[in-house]
Design an enzyme around this catalytic site. Structure first.
Site, PDB file in Angstrom:
ATOM      1  N   CYS A 135      65.098  23.374  44.137  1.00  0.00           N
ATOM      2  CA  CYS A 135      65.766  24.475  44.835  1.00  0.00           C
ATOM      3  C   CYS A 135      66.996  24.880  44.011  1.00  0.00           C
ATOM      4  CB  CYS A 135      66.171  24.022  46.240  1.00  0.00           C
ATOM      5  SG  CYS A 135      67.308  25.119  47.089  1.00  0.00           S
ATOM      6  N   CYS A 186      70.247  25.207  45.849  1.00  0.00           N
ATOM      7  CA  CYS A 186      70.763  23.892  46.250  1.00  0.00           C
ATOM      8  C   CYS A 186      71.500  23.240  45.079  1.00  0.00           C
ATOM      9  CB  CYS A 186      69.624  22.976  46.715  1.00  0.00           C
ATOM     10  SG  CYS A 186      68.711  23.577  48.148  1.00  0.00           S
TER      11      CYS A 186
END
Length: 120
Positions: free
Chosen positions: A43, A46
């Site tokens: 991600c 993230c």
């Protein structure tokens, strides 16, 4: 020394405490203010948030506990808090959900969000 004490002591250097389904509730109850970072593998947003979360955890040390929860390793927690997209940030006061943000944000916005929830 209990499990939570060992986790907190071990991860205090980084500022952000990894949490799992087994440790989450006890960690959530261990501090007045808690910010939970729900993240996922592969991600990019993230990953981009990681240094910001670490910086804030260091700045709020002793006032706000920052937890990191992998939605891949702890899907039950993601389900409990209806986390559908990552990164997702949940703010708790006295173990009660008080705020939620989804998606990457700049340091200044994140800090303002936390400060606003602590004040209000």
């Amino acid at each position: 020394m209990g499990l939570i004490d060992r986790i907190l002591r071990k991860s205090r250097k980084a500022g952000v405490v990894p949490a799992s389904t087994q440790t989450f509730d006890e960690l959530l109850n261990s501090s007045r203010y808690v910010v939970v970072d729900f993240w996922g593998k592969r991600c990019p947003p993230c990953e981009a948030m990681e240094p910001i979360v670490e910086r804030l955890a260091s700045e709020y040390d002793g006032r706000v506990l920052f937890l990191k929860v992998s939605v891949n390793s702890s899907p039950e927690l993601a389900e409990r808090y209806r986390v559908r997209s990552v990164p997702a940030f949940l703010f708790f006061e006295n173990a009660r959900l008080k705020g939620r943000r989804v998606g990457a944000m700049k340091y200044e916005h994140f800090k303002r969000w936390v400060d606003g929830l602590m004040e209000g």
